[in-house]
Design a protein around this motif. Structure first.
Motif, PDB file in Angstrom:
ATOM      1  N   UNK A 224      39.387  41.121  44.381  1.00  0.00           N
ATOM      2  CA  UNK A 224      40.436  41.990  43.825  1.00  0.00           C
ATOM      3  C   UNK A 224      41.102  41.308  42.625  1.00  0.00           C
ATOM      4  N   UNK A 225      41.336  39.992  42.773  1.00  0.00           N
ATOM      5  CA  UNK A 225      41.981  39.241  41.690  1.00  0.00           C
ATOM      6  C   UNK A 225      41.138  39.280  40.414  1.00  0.00           C
ATOM      7  N   UNK A 226      39.814  39.151  40.577  1.00  0.00           N
ATOM      8  CA  UNK A 226      38.923  39.210  39.409  1.00  0.00           C
ATOM      9  C   UNK A 226      39.022  40.586  38.757  1.00  0.00           C
TER      10      UNK A 226
ATOM     11  N   UNK B 248      40.447  24.072  41.829  1.00  0.00           N
ATOM     12  CA  UNK B 248      39.830  23.466  43.016  1.00  0.00           C
ATOM     13  C   UNK B 248      40.134  24.250  44.287  1.00  0.00           C
ATOM     14  N   UNK B 249      41.099  25.192  44.213  1.00  0.00           N
ATOM     15  CA  UNK B 249      41.407  26.010  45.384  1.00  0.00           C
ATOM     16  C   UNK B 249      40.649  27.335  45.434  1.00  0.00           C
TER      17      UNK B 249
ATOM     18  N   UNK C  66      50.244  37.148  41.846  1.00  0.00           N
ATOM     19  CA  UNK C  66      51.605  37.685  41.904  1.00  0.00           C
ATOM     20  C   UNK C  66      52.339  37.145  43.134  1.00  0.00           C
ATOM     21  N   UNK C  67      51.589  36.871  44.202  1.00  0.00           N
ATOM     22  CA  UNK C  67      52.256  36.382  45.417  1.00  0.00           C
ATOM     23  C   UNK C  67      52.335  34.857  45.490  1.00  0.00           C
ATOM     24  N   UNK C  68      51.309  34.155  44.968  1.00  0.00           N
ATOM     25  CA  UNK C  68      51.256  32.707  45.183  1.00  0.00           C
ATOM     26  C   UNK C  68      51.429  31.879  43.910  1.00  0.00           C
TER      27      UNK C  68
END
Ligand code: C2E
Ligand code: CA
Ligand code: CA
Ligand code: CA
Length: 283
Positions: free
Chosen positions: A36-38, A78-79, A70-72
């Motif tokens: 979704x982020x992509x 690396x994560x 938006x949340x983090x």
């Protein structure tokens, strides 16, 4: 006996629950989150400057992915890169980064000195699938001639996987005018014969070798040796992790081609890179 079993279950039950959650449920939802982020363009290219060792002038940049969630908040690579690689989302992710980099270059083309190096990190999945060729061709298509050199960065450990296939893809990339750089050079404990077998242009000296520049001059031999090999093989070098003026002085003497590190600048978003690094002299 059943009482013993009961207690064993009490002890193991929660652990099993954690295991089921972490290996079966969480990765799936994280993968979904990344997907979704992509799609939303939350994976953004940040840019770190690369400079000419002798003059200190800007010669290029490395594109480094950041997940702006938006949340983090800002999530470092690396994560999420390891997850992206396992799930093969790395290919659409890199493609979307390339799209963003390309549109930034088009906006800034008047402020970029021709021949500017744009280095992008690629995973071996992307290379082995051959899709990298089409993606690089598309990236270069429509950029003004000579504006930039696209540099494909592949880590030393990844290049060793499948010789014939990789060699073939790298050769085709070369034919497109793409420059090939070996990333994290010196960390793969590899048989160096690949340096002669593959069509390569640049060795990126891993930043762990920088620590050998201090505190004693005697430790310079490692990095000096790498720069020597690269010269004999007609390769250029980028030394990573340059943090101090002392590093710069040593690397000038040793003859590194380009430098990259916090001494010059950290990775920053496109707008900031433009503001700090690109010449905006009215005209
Ligand atoms: P890398 O390709 O070796 O990138 C260099 C890393 O060193 C970057 O970390 C950069 O911020 C950091 N660095 C640069 N100069 C200095 C310095 O002077 N001192 C110190 N201590 N660190 C410095 P970053 O951005 O966290 O990226 C980590 C790794 O994630 C990268 O290592 C690369 O392997 C991977 N990565 C990042 N973006 C992408 C991407 O778009 N695709 C792929 N496949 N991998 C990526
Ligand atoms: Ca890199
Ligand atoms: Ca590196
Ligand atoms: Ca690395």
């Amino acid at each position: 006996a059943s009482a013993v079993l009961f207690f064993v279950f009490l002890a193991i039950g929660p652990l099993a629950g954690v295991w089921v959650y972490s290996t079966l449920i969480k990765p799936k939802s994280l993968r979904k989150k990344l997907e979704v982020a992509i799609d939303r363009g939350e994976i953004q290219p940040w840019f770190q400057p690369q400079v000419d060792t002798l003059t200190g002038e800007l010669t290029g940049c490395e594109v480094l992915a950041r997940w702006i969630s938006t949340s983090d908040g800002i999530i470092p690579p690396n994560q999420f890169i390891p997850l992206a690689e396992e799930s093969r989302l790395i290919i659409p992710m890199t493609r979307d980064l390339m799209r963003q980099v390309r549109s930034w270059l088009l906006t800034e083309k008047r402020h970029i000195t021709p021949g500017f190096h744009v280095s992008i990190n690629f995973s071996s999945h992307h290379i082995l699938s051959g899709q990298i060729i089409k993606d690089c061709r598309h990236f270069l298509n429509g950029l003004p001639d000579g504006l930039i050199h696209l540099v494909v960065e592949i880590t030393e450990s990844e290049i060793l996987n499948d010789n014939r296939q990789i060699n073939d893809v790298l050769t085709q990339l070369h034919q497109l005018g793409v420059i090939i750089a070996i990333d994290d050079f010196g960390t793969g404990y590899s048989n160096l014969s690949y340096l002669q077998d593959y069509p390569l242009d640049i060795l990126k000296v891993d930043r762990k070798f920088i620590t050998h520049l201090e505190p004693e001059v005697a430790h310079r031999h490692l990095i000096a040796g790498i720069i020597d090999i690269s010269k004999k093989l007609d390769l250029s070098t980028v030394v990573e992790g340059v943090e101090t003026e002392k590093h710069v002085e040593s690397l000038k003497q040793l003859g590194a081609t380009w430098l990259q590190g916090f001494y010059y600048g950290k990775p920053v978003p496109a707008s900031e890179f433009s503001r700090i690094w690109l010449k905006k002299t009215g005209a």
